[in-house]
Write a protein that holds these residues in place. Structure first.
Motif, PDB file in Angstrom:
ATOM      1  N   ASP A  32       0.535   5.208   1.876  1.00 34.17           N
ATOM      2  CA  ASP A  32      -0.175   5.727   3.043  1.00 34.17           C
ATOM      3  C   ASP A  32      -1.056   6.935   2.713  1.00 34.17           C
ATOM      4  OD1 ASP A  32       0.785   3.788   4.689  1.00 34.17           O
ATOM      5  OD2 ASP A  32       2.378   5.002   5.571  1.00 34.17           O
TER       6      ASP A  32
ATOM      7  N   HIS B  60       4.511   0.027  -0.113  1.00 35.36           N
ATOM      8  CA  HIS B  60       5.272  -0.770   0.839  1.00 35.36           C
ATOM      9  C   HIS B  60       4.377  -1.763   1.576  1.00 35.36           C
ATOM     10  CE1 HIS B  60       3.795   2.739   3.127  1.00 35.36           C
ATOM     11  NE2 HIS B  60       3.782   1.942   4.182  1.00 35.36           N
TER      12      HIS B  60
ATOM     13  N   HIS C 154       0.824  -1.204   0.000  1.00 32.86           N
ATOM     14  CA  HIS C 154       0.000   0.000   0.000  1.00 32.86           C
ATOM     15  C   HIS C 154       0.861   1.257   0.000  1.00 32.86           C
ATOM     16  CE1 HIS C 154       1.220  -0.448   4.182  1.00 32.86           C
ATOM     17  NE2 HIS C 154       0.985   0.850   4.323  1.00 32.86           N
TER      18      HIS C 154
HETATM   19 FE   LIG Z   1       2.090   2.176   5.561  1.00 30.60          FE
END
Ligand SMILES: [Fe+2]
Length: 233
Positions: free
Chosen positions: A153, A204, A151
């Protein structure tokens, strides 16, 4: 390879050895790390998991000024966090002592300076969110550092710094570009070692944490800082 910081691993990510930003040799490290021993369970887990403890705080940062903001919910769009996003999640606040400690303040300021230097940015305002995480591995339930999978953030930059842990294996972080090409697979192993990620360029995720010795207590502690450029006023 850009070596401005001396530790760029690939475009969009910096692998920072312990000591670049912080290490267990820093004054105040022991008290700072000990605050991870006092964290409530994350009760917002849509998967029903009980393996995550956390605390949260928000800051506004510019140059040497790092001002804590009033306590607020953490929010991610569902596009970025399909598991737990889309709702305002209230987490317990990071302690005042921890947030005001010289170690934490320097960590935030130095990361901002590193971002601005590496991205060739003029000094600016940043909205910084700090997350203390403890991921616990249980015999019947491996701990998932990133239950949402690979994903972004939804911010501009993300720092993942290993604080420590005990008796765990796993916890390998994978970083890939937006087309899914793997840029790095690396297990942060020394307290203070960190990854700094350009959140718009890379995604990540971190593999599950399991106990080295079946049935023995096992956990992994991290500090995650996210940085979003504040809108021009
Ligand atoms: Fe994250």
């Amino acid at each position: 390879m850009n070596t401005t910081s001396g530790c760029l691993a690939a475009p969009g990510l910096l692998l920072l050895p312990a000591g670049k930003l912080a290490s267990s040799g820093n004054p105040g490290w022991q008290a700072f790390a000990k605050s991870w021993d006092d964290m409530p369970q994350d009760t917002w887990m849509a998967d029903g998991g009980t393996y995550r403890r956390r605390r949260y705080a928000a800051f506004e940062v510019q140059g040497d000024r790092c001002e804590r903001l009033s306590h607020r919910p953490h929010y991610q769009e569902r596009d970025y966090n399909p598991l737990n996003g889309g709702v305002e999640r209230w987490f317990a606040p990071i302690s005042g002592d921890c947030a005001a400690s010289p170690l934490f303040q320097a960590l935030v300021r130095d990361t901002v300076a590193l971002i601005e230097r590496n991205a060739c940015l003029t000094p600016r305002h940043w909205n910084v969110e700090a997350h203390q995480f403890r991921i616990e591995a249980r015999p019947d339930q491996p701990g998932l550092p990133t239950p949402e999978g690979m994903h972004s953030d939804g911010r501009d930059w993300v720092l993942v710094l290993l604080m420590g842990g005990s008796g765990f294996t796993g916890g390998e972080t994978c970083v890939e570009d937006q087309s899914g090409h793997v840029l790095l697979k690396h297990r942060l192993s020394e307290p203070g070692e960190a990854l700094l990620l350009d959140d718009k360029a890379v995604r990540h995720g971190t593999s599950p944490v399991e106990a080295v010795q079946a049935g023995a207590p096992a956990w992994r502690d991290t500090l995650v800082l996210t940085f979003a450029e504040a809108p021009a006023s």
